[in-house]
Design an enzyme around this catalytic site. Structure first.
Site, PDB file in Angstrom:
ATOM      1  N   SER A 242       1.014  -0.896  -0.307  1.00  0.00           N
ATOM      2  CA  SER A 242       0.098   0.003  -0.769  1.00  0.00           C
ATOM      3  C   SER A 242       0.341   1.240   0.182  1.00  0.00           C
ATOM      4  O   SER A 242       1.942   1.186   0.652  1.00  0.00           O
ATOM      5  CB  SER A 242      -1.320  -0.258   1.206  1.00  0.00           C
ATOM      6  OG  SER A 242      -1.718   0.810   1.325  1.00  0.00           O
TER       7      SER A 242
ATOM      8  N   HIS B 279      -1.144  -0.975  -4.254  1.00  0.00           N
ATOM      9  CA  HIS B 279      -2.311  -0.754  -3.621  1.00  0.00           C
ATOM     10  C   HIS B 279      -2.958   0.841  -3.673  1.00  0.00           C
ATOM     11  O   HIS B 279      -1.479   1.001  -2.672  1.00  0.00           O
ATOM     12  CB  HIS B 279      -2.619  -1.692  -3.087  1.00  0.00           C
ATOM     13  CG  HIS B 279      -4.027  -1.373  -2.312  1.00  0.00           C
ATOM     14  ND1 HIS B 279      -4.644  -1.941  -2.406  1.00  0.00           N
ATOM     15  CD2 HIS B 279      -4.389  -0.591  -0.695  1.00  0.00           C
ATOM     16  CE1 HIS B 279      -6.007  -1.332  -1.900  1.00  0.00           C
ATOM     17  NE2 HIS B 279      -5.951  -1.158  -0.720  1.00  0.00           N
TER      18      HIS B 279
ATOM     19  N   ASP C  80      -4.609   3.901  -2.002  1.00  0.00           N
ATOM     20  CA  ASP C  80      -6.105   4.372  -1.361  1.00  0.00           C
ATOM     21  C   ASP C  80      -6.068   5.251  -1.608  1.00  0.00           C
ATOM     22  O   ASP C  80      -5.396   6.882  -1.429  1.00  0.00           O
ATOM     23  CB  ASP C  80      -5.475   4.330   0.021  1.00  0.00           C
ATOM     24  CG  ASP C  80      -4.673   2.323   1.123  1.00  0.00           C
ATOM     25  OD1 ASP C  80      -6.041   1.764   0.106  1.00  0.00           O
ATOM     26  OD2 ASP C  80      -4.334   1.936   0.812  1.00  0.00           O
TER      27      ASP C  80
ATOM     28  N   MET D  62      -8.984   8.355   0.267  1.00  0.00           N
ATOM     29  CA  MET D  62      -9.256   8.659   0.619  1.00  0.00           C
ATOM     30  C   MET D  62     -10.788  10.253   0.864  1.00  0.00           C
ATOM     31  O   MET D  62      -9.325  10.910   0.339  1.00  0.00           O
ATOM     32  CB  MET D  62      -9.288   8.679   2.049  1.00  0.00           C
ATOM     33  CG  MET D  62      -8.555   7.292   2.231  1.00  0.00           C
ATOM     34  SD  MET D  62      -7.154   7.668   4.007  1.00  0.00           S
ATOM     35  CE  MET D  62      -6.940   5.989   3.697  1.00  0.00           C
TER      36      MET D  62
ATOM     37  N   HIS E 105      -8.499   1.790  -4.547  1.00  0.00           N
ATOM     38  CA  HIS E 105      -9.740   1.267  -3.488  1.00  0.00           C
ATOM     39  C   HIS E 105      -9.093   2.609  -2.864  1.00  0.00           C
ATOM     40  O   HIS E 105      -9.477   3.239  -2.219  1.00  0.00           O
ATOM     41  CB  HIS E 105      -8.553   0.829  -1.798  1.00  0.00           C
ATOM     42  CG  HIS E 105      -9.092   0.738  -1.283  1.00  0.00           C
ATOM     43  ND1 HIS E 105      -8.834   0.633   0.093  1.00  0.00           N
ATOM     44  CD2 HIS E 105     -10.499   0.218  -0.797  1.00  0.00           C
ATOM     45  CE1 HIS E 105     -10.097   0.603   1.382  1.00  0.00           C
ATOM     46  NE2 HIS E 105     -10.784   0.475   0.909  1.00  0.00           N
TER      47      HIS E 105
ATOM     48  N   MET F 120     -12.709   5.459  -0.802  1.00  0.00           N
ATOM     49  CA  MET F 120     -12.439   5.059   0.388  1.00  0.00           C
ATOM     50  C   MET F 120     -13.423   6.685  -0.094  1.00  0.00           C
ATOM     51  O   MET F 120     -12.980   7.354   0.738  1.00  0.00           O
ATOM     52  CB  MET F 120     -11.580   4.961   1.150  1.00  0.00           C
ATOM     53  CG  MET F 120     -11.534   3.483   1.687  1.00  0.00           C
ATOM     54  SD  MET F 120     -10.328   3.815   2.651  1.00  0.00           S
ATOM     55  CE  MET F 120      -8.699   3.503   1.621  1.00  0.00           C
TER      56      MET F 120
ATOM     57  N   MET G 269     -12.378  -5.321   4.373  1.00  0.00           N
ATOM     58  CA  MET G 269     -11.248  -4.961   5.511  1.00  0.00           C
ATOM     59  C   MET G 269     -10.969  -5.634   6.741  1.00  0.00           C
ATOM     60  O   MET G 269     -11.979  -5.710   7.413  1.00  0.00           O
ATOM     61  CB  MET G 269     -12.016  -3.382   5.610  1.00  0.00           C
ATOM     62  CG  MET G 269     -12.120  -2.376   4.537  1.00  0.00           C
ATOM     63  SD  MET G 269     -10.373  -2.498   3.670  1.00  0.00           S
ATOM     64  CE  MET G 269      -9.409  -1.420   4.673  1.00  0.00           C
TER      65      MET G 269
ATOM     66  N   ASP H 292      -7.284  -5.934   4.088  1.00  0.00           N
ATOM     67  CA  ASP H 292      -6.386  -4.857   3.714  1.00  0.00           C
ATOM     68  C   ASP H 292      -6.488  -3.935   4.963  1.00  0.00           C
ATOM     69  O   ASP H 292      -7.043  -4.210   5.379  1.00  0.00           O
ATOM     70  CB  ASP H 292      -7.504  -3.799   2.268  1.00  0.00           C
ATOM     71  CG  ASP H 292      -6.912  -2.670   2.928  1.00  0.00           C
ATOM     72  OD1 ASP H 292      -5.175  -2.710   3.153  1.00  0.00           O
ATOM     73  OD2 ASP H 292      -7.402  -1.427   1.919  1.00  0.00           O
TER      74      ASP H 292
HETATM   75  C1  DX5 Z   1      -6.496   1.372   5.132  1.00  0.00           C
HETATM   76  C2  DX5 Z   1      -5.941   1.432   3.668  1.00  0.00           C
HETATM   77  C3  DX5 Z   1      -5.244   0.313   3.626  1.00  0.00           C
HETATM   78  C4  DX5 Z   1      -3.885   1.009   4.632  1.00  0.00           C
HETATM   79  C5  DX5 Z   1      -3.483  -0.535   4.845  1.00  0.00           C
HETATM   80  O1  DX5 Z   1      -7.893   2.529   4.601  1.00  0.00           O
HETATM   81  O2  DX5 Z   1      -7.300   0.717   2.699  1.00  0.00           O
HETATM   82  O3  DX5 Z   1      -4.794  -0.395   2.334  1.00  0.00           O
HETATM   83  O4  DX5 Z   1      -2.869   1.414   3.260  1.00  0.00           O
HETATM   84  O5  DX5 Z   1      -2.093  -0.136   6.471  1.00  0.00           O
HETATM   85  P1  DX5 Z   1      -1.260  -0.947   6.852  1.00  0.00           P
HETATM   86  O6  DX5 Z   1      -1.347  -2.166   6.273  1.00  0.00           O
HETATM   87  O7  DX5 Z   1      -0.882  -0.636   7.226  1.00  0.00           O
HETATM   88  O8  DX5 Z   1      -2.942  -1.428   7.601  1.00  0.00           O
HETATM   89 ZN    ZN Z   2      -7.117  -0.026   1.374  1.00  0.00          ZN
END
Ligand code: DX5
Ligand code: ZN
Length: 216
Positions: free
Chosen positions: A8, A33, A35, A37, A66, A68, A137, A175
């Site tokens: 990630s 990956h 993220d 947000m 991903h 969010m 998740m 994840d």
């Molecule tokens: C959390 C993200 C994850 C995050 C995982 O909301 O979707 O992808 O980056 O990070 P770690 O592996 O540190 O929990």
């Molecule tokens: Zn993620």
């Protein structure tokens, strides 16, 4: 099928983003990956389109995005143009999930659905055949570096049973809080893809850590 590792990028050093992207290129990792947000669906804002554009210019592997964000339909075509191969939306953010999945596929991407820790996998029963990837998740979304929720193992097993019963080819991605402590058990329960952020980037040797996750 051997499991996949998706580091990630949220946990990368943004001051040295190209270096970290190239590290992933050179490693045994399978996917990037990413993220995204929005500060509304989750209580945090990560990064948006210009940063993804910078990442994809250097990334040589599958880009797994991903989202969010609320109302993800607004940005499906934007993420397709930015070179996303897989686009995952949250079950909890989609009123018309089936329509959203069709729109992602019409934009030539694989369609993923992420489930928050409280969301039961059986809610996907009527749509599982249309989903390329389910992201379970294993932390509450919004932040890296949180502790793994133990109930995830059971969810993975239940989802695997549903996928087999429906004769679907959906991949299961995990994840949040993934490390070599839980990776083997997750794979044994049926996980296909492991996302790892802090465990990779906060380690002394990220290339070796990715290799450790690949060979658990
Ligand atoms: C959390 C993200 C994850 C995050 C995982 O909301 O979707 O992808 O980056 O990070 P770690 O592996 O540190 O929990
Ligand atoms: Zn993620």
């Amino acid at each position: 099928m051997a499991h996949k590792i998706a580091p990630s990028v949220l946990a990368a050093d943004f001051g040295n983003l190209q270096r970290d992207v190239e590290m992933i290129n050179e490693s045994e990792a399978d996917w990037f990956h990413i993220d995204i947000m929005d500060g509304v669906f989750v209580p945090n804002i990560s990064f948006g389109m210009p940063v993804l554009d910078a990442i994809q210019k250097h990334a040589k592997k599958t880009i797994d995005v991903h989202l969010m964000i609320v109302d993800p339909d607004r940005y499906i075509d934007t993420f397709a143009k930015l070179g996303s191969h897989i686009l995952t939306v949250h079950y909890e953010a989609c009123t018309h999930l089936h329509r959203t999945l069709q729109a992602i596929k019409a934009a030539n991407m694989k369609a993923g659905v992420a489930l928050n820790p409280h969301t039961n996998i059986n809610l996907l029963e009527d749509v599982i055949e249309d989903i390329d990837l389910v992201c379970i998740m294993s932390v509450n979304p919004g932040f890296g570096g949180q502790s793994f929720i133990e109930n995830t193992y059971q969810k993975v097993k239940d989802l695997k049973t549903l996928i087999k019963r429906k004769n679907a080819s959906t991949l299961i991605e995990i994840d949040g809080g993934v490390s070599t402590k839980n990776a083997r058990q997750l794979i044994d329960c049926g996980a296909d893809v492991l996302v790892a952020g802090s465990f990779v980037f906060k380690s002394d040797n990220p290339i070796e850590t990715i290799s450790d996750l690949k060979t658990v």
